[in-house]
Design a protein around this motif. Structure first.
Motif, PDB file in Angstrom:
ATOM      1  N   GLY A  86     -17.828  14.186 -18.332  1.00 56.24           N
ATOM      2  CA  GLY A  86     -18.366  15.523 -18.496  1.00 56.24           C
ATOM      3  C   GLY A  86     -18.077  16.386 -17.289  1.00 56.24           C
ATOM      4  N   SER A  87     -18.258  17.664 -17.453  1.00 54.32           N
ATOM      5  CA  SER A  87     -18.046  18.596 -16.343  1.00 54.32           C
ATOM      6  C   SER A  87     -19.145  18.402 -15.294  1.00 54.32           C
ATOM      7  N   SER A  88     -18.824  18.725 -14.069  1.00 48.57           N
ATOM      8  CA  SER A  88     -19.805  18.673 -12.999  1.00 48.57           C
ATOM      9  C   SER A  88     -20.696  19.907 -13.129  1.00 48.57           C
ATOM     10  N   GLN A 141     -28.084   8.955 -29.545  1.00 48.54           N
ATOM     11  CA  GLN A 141     -26.655   9.140 -29.787  1.00 48.54           C
ATOM     12  C   GLN A 141     -26.257  10.613 -29.727  1.00 48.54           C
ATOM     13  N   SER A 142     -26.943  11.369 -28.871  1.00 45.96           N
ATOM     14  CA  SER A 142     -26.630  12.784 -28.699  1.00 45.96           C
ATOM     15  C   SER A 142     -27.253  13.281 -27.396  1.00 45.96           C
ATOM     16  N   ALA A 143     -27.014  14.547 -27.104  1.00 49.04           N
ATOM     17  CA  ALA A 143     -27.614  15.177 -25.929  1.00 49.04           C
ATOM     18  C   ALA A 143     -28.934  15.849 -26.288  1.00 49.04           C
ATOM     19  N   GLN A 144     -29.383  15.672 -27.497  1.00 48.53           N
ATOM     20  CA  GLN A 144     -30.618  16.301 -27.965  1.00 48.53           C
ATOM     21  C   GLN A 144     -31.815  15.412 -27.643  1.00 48.53           C
ATOM     22  N   VAL A 145     -32.123  15.296 -26.358  1.00 48.02           N
ATOM     23  CA  VAL A 145     -33.262  14.507 -25.895  1.00 48.02           C
ATOM     24  C   VAL A 145     -34.120  15.370 -24.974  1.00 48.02           C
ATOM     25  N   LEU A 166     -19.383  14.787 -24.616  1.00 50.22           N
ATOM     26  CA  LEU A 166     -19.430  14.622 -26.075  1.00 50.22           C
ATOM     27  C   LEU A 166     -18.451  15.567 -26.765  1.00 50.22           C
ATOM     28  N   ASP A 167     -18.346  16.776 -26.262  1.00 47.45           N
ATOM     29  CA  ASP A 167     -17.396  17.743 -26.822  1.00 47.45           C
ATOM     30  C   ASP A 167     -15.950  17.236 -26.663  1.00 47.45           C
TER      31      ASP A 167
END
Length: 171
Positions: A86-88, A141-145, A166-167
């Protein structure tokens, strides 16, 4: 008006797909793509494909609609696999960057490459939040936390970097 026409087209395509599966004809839906390539050029396949195979079960008619294009989706790309960084993401307490490992379209590991470290307190907060976020991401299994209480900046940056990974993975 145009949005309604697009929505109606999408719904009718989805209905054809659902009706085909309910009739127990998944092989008929999948064979419409190869018949398209034998009936014309390989690039024009779905738009000229078998009006008798894919559209037959839903309407009994001979309209060639957009149903074959919708049936090509299930046979599309294989599930992604690999490692994605992922990006910083910068916070006022330092940067956060995560890396995910994906196998068969599922997140199998999340590693924090960099966590906030502006001072000793930031390091303590990051060290407490990272394992909790990792566990939640693997479960969801996602960033929706949810963010970790007391580690809002770290959590938000972690999840932003995670979404970037994820993207890249196409998830």
């Amino acid at each position: 008006m145009r949005k309604r026409a697009i929505a109606a087209s999408i719904l009718s395509s989805a209905a054809v797909l659902v009706v085909g599966w309910q009739l127990g004809a998944p092989s008929a839906l999948m064979t419409s793509v190869p018949s398209a390539s034998s009936g014309g050029g390989t690039s024009a396949g779905p738009s000229t494909a078998g009006s008798s195979t894919a559209t037959g079960p839903s309407s009994g008619g001979t309209s060639n609609g957009s149903a074959p294009a919708a049936t090509a989706a299930p046979a599309a790309p294989a599930a992604p696999s690999g490692t994605f960084t992922g990006s910083s993401t910068s916070t006022r307490f330092g940067s956060v960057q995560v890396q995910i490992t994906v196998a068969g379209g599922a997140i199998t590991d999340v590693a924090a490459l960099k966590l906030t470290d502006a001072d000793g307190r930031s390091v303590q907060i990051s060290n407490r939040a990272a394992p909790v976020l990792r566990q939640e991401v693997l479960a969801a299994q996602s960033a929706q936390v949810s963010t970790v209480s007391g580690a809002t900046y770290t959590s938000e940056a972690y999840l932003t970097s995670l979404q970037s990974a994820l993207d890249q993975a196409g998830l």
